[in-house]
Design a protein around this motif. Structure first.
Motif, PDB file in Angstrom:
ATOM      1  N   UNK A  10       0.837  -1.188   0.000  1.00 32.58           N
ATOM      2  CA  UNK A  10       0.000   0.000   0.000  1.00 32.58           C
ATOM      3  C   UNK A  10       0.875   1.242   0.000  1.00 32.58           C
ATOM      4  N   UNK A  11       0.385   2.256  -0.635  1.00 26.95           N
ATOM      5  CA  UNK A  11       1.118   3.505  -0.672  1.00 26.95           C
ATOM      6  C   UNK A  11       0.915   4.243   0.641  1.00 26.95           C
ATOM      7  N   UNK A  12       1.986   4.761   1.189  1.00 31.20           N
ATOM      8  CA  UNK A  12       1.901   5.485   2.454  1.00 31.20           C
ATOM      9  C   UNK A  12       1.310   6.860   2.240  1.00 31.20           C
ATOM     10  N   UNK A  13       0.513   7.267   3.189  1.00 31.10           N
ATOM     11  CA  UNK A  13       0.001   8.631   3.203  1.00 31.10           C
ATOM     12  C   UNK A  13       0.650   9.356   4.371  1.00 31.10           C
ATOM     13  N   UNK A  14       0.717  10.658   4.258  1.00 24.02           N
ATOM     14  CA  UNK A  14       1.369  11.465   5.281  1.00 24.02           C
ATOM     15  C   UNK A  14       0.399  12.514   5.792  1.00 24.02           C
ATOM     16  N   UNK A  15       0.628  12.951   7.028  1.00 19.81           N
ATOM     17  CA  UNK A  15      -0.165  14.038   7.595  1.00 19.81           C
ATOM     18  C   UNK A  15       0.781  15.020   8.281  1.00 19.81           C
ATOM     19  N   UNK A  16       0.308  16.222   8.398  1.00 17.43           N
ATOM     20  CA  UNK A  16       1.112  17.255   9.025  1.00 17.43           C
ATOM     21  C   UNK A  16       1.005  17.144  10.537  1.00 17.43           C
TER      22      UNK A  16
ATOM     23  N   UNK B 171       2.488  19.592  13.153  1.00 12.05           N
ATOM     24  CA  UNK B 171       3.270  20.816  13.336  1.00 12.05           C
ATOM     25  C   UNK B 171       3.931  21.187  12.026  1.00 12.05           C
ATOM     26  N   UNK B 172       5.249  21.256  12.012  1.00 11.87           N
ATOM     27  CA  UNK B 172       6.003  21.610  10.804  1.00 11.87           C
ATOM     28  C   UNK B 172       6.510  20.388  10.046  1.00 11.87           C
ATOM     29  N   UNK B 173       6.124  19.199  10.479  1.00 11.40           N
ATOM     30  CA  UNK B 173       6.673  17.969   9.901  1.00 11.40           C
ATOM     31  C   UNK B 173       5.594  17.110   9.268  1.00 11.40           C
ATOM     32  N   UNK B 174       5.988  16.409   8.219  1.00 10.31           N
ATOM     33  CA  UNK B 174       5.113  15.401   7.621  1.00 10.31           C
ATOM     34  C   UNK B 174       5.480  14.049   8.237  1.00 10.31           C
ATOM     35  N   UNK B 175       4.493  13.381   8.815  1.00 10.26           N
ATOM     36  CA  UNK B 175       4.737  12.068   9.422  1.00 10.26           C
ATOM     37  C   UNK B 175       3.833  11.039   8.748  1.00 10.26           C
ATOM     38  N   UNK B 176       4.301   9.799   8.651  1.00 17.58           N
ATOM     39  CA  UNK B 176       3.471   8.759   8.027  1.00 17.58           C
ATOM     40  C   UNK B 176       2.184   8.534   8.814  1.00 17.58           C
ATOM     41  N   UNK B 177       1.103   8.350   8.098  1.00 15.33           N
ATOM     42  CA  UNK B 177      -0.188   8.069   8.717  1.00 15.33           C
ATOM     43  C   UNK B 177      -0.301   6.554   8.880  1.00 15.33           C
ATOM     44  N   UNK B 178       0.108   6.045  10.029  1.00 14.79           N
ATOM     45  CA  UNK B 178       0.142   4.609  10.290  1.00 14.79           C
ATOM     46  C   UNK B 178      -1.004   4.226  11.223  1.00 14.79           C
ATOM     47  N   UNK B 179      -2.195   4.160  10.678  1.00 13.08           N
ATOM     48  CA  UNK B 179      -3.345   3.771  11.487  1.00 13.08           C
ATOM     49  C   UNK B 179      -3.844   2.416  11.023  1.00 13.08           C
ATOM     50  N   UNK B 180      -4.341   1.653  11.960  1.00 12.43           N
ATOM     51  CA  UNK B 180      -4.913   0.339  11.656  1.00 12.43           C
ATOM     52  C   UNK B 180      -6.407   0.519  11.474  1.00 12.43           C
ATOM     53  N   UNK B 181      -6.924   0.005  10.372  1.00  7.27           N
ATOM     54  CA  UNK B 181      -8.347   0.170  10.115  1.00  7.27           C
ATOM     55  C   UNK B 181      -9.161  -0.591  11.168  1.00  7.27           C
ATOM     56  N   UNK B 182     -10.253   0.005  11.557  1.00 10.33           N
ATOM     57  CA  UNK B 182     -11.106  -0.599  12.584  1.00 10.33           C
ATOM     58  C   UNK B 182     -12.075  -1.582  11.938  1.00 10.33           C
ATOM     59  N   UNK B 183     -12.350  -2.652  12.643  1.00  7.27           N
ATOM     60  CA  UNK B 183     -13.308  -3.653  12.186  1.00  7.27           C
ATOM     61  C   UNK B 183     -14.572  -3.488  13.014  1.00  7.27           C
ATOM     62  N   UNK B 184     -15.708  -3.308  12.349  1.00  4.85           N
ATOM     63  CA  UNK B 184     -16.956  -3.073  13.064  1.00  4.85           C
ATOM     64  C   UNK B 184     -17.674  -4.355  13.437  1.00  4.85           C
TER      65      UNK B 184
END
Length: 116
Positions: A2-8, A10-23
């Motif tokens: 999977x392609x990594x997404x990033x989020x801001x 503060x002043x830095x871009x960090x990888x968005x490493x979240x685990x999808x929730x199962x309902x």
């Protein structure tokens, strides 16, 4: 992969490493499988947890185990002649035999699906 997404942050871009929730709720057999993986198959458990496939795997195991137990109980009851007539005539005997059949079916499913 999977392609990594990033989020801001503060002043830095960090990888968005979240685990999808199962309902979907994880039932008895899914929790038993998770416990087994945690204690005896730590590598597989870690890989599935990090990939995000663990919740789906546990839900699937739970559904398959329930379905197979019901199928085995129905089939065994028919083979042994346990029917509504026995239930009406001698309910305690019916309960005893059905509990034995269910315990046997559960043991088979536990050894084939949960503790493999």
């Amino acid at each position: 992969m999977a392609e990594l997404t990033y989020k801001w942050a503060g002043d830095y871009l960090v990888p968005d490493l979240t685990i999808k929730a199962n309902n979907k709720p994880i039932g008895k057999y899914g929790r038993m499988r998770m416990s087994y993986l945690k204690e005896h198959r730590k590598g597989l458990y870690s890989v599935m947890l990090l990939n995000g496939t663990l919740p789906d795997h546990l839900v699937e195991i739970d559904e398959v185990a329930k379905r197979r137990i019901e199928e085995m109980v129905d089939h065994s009851a028919k083979m042994e002649g346990i029917d509504e007539e026995l239930k009406a005539h001698d309910p305690m005997e019916w309960v005893r035999r059905m509990n034995r059949i269910r315990a046997q079916a559960e043991e088979i499913v536990l050894s084939e699906l949960i503790y493999e």
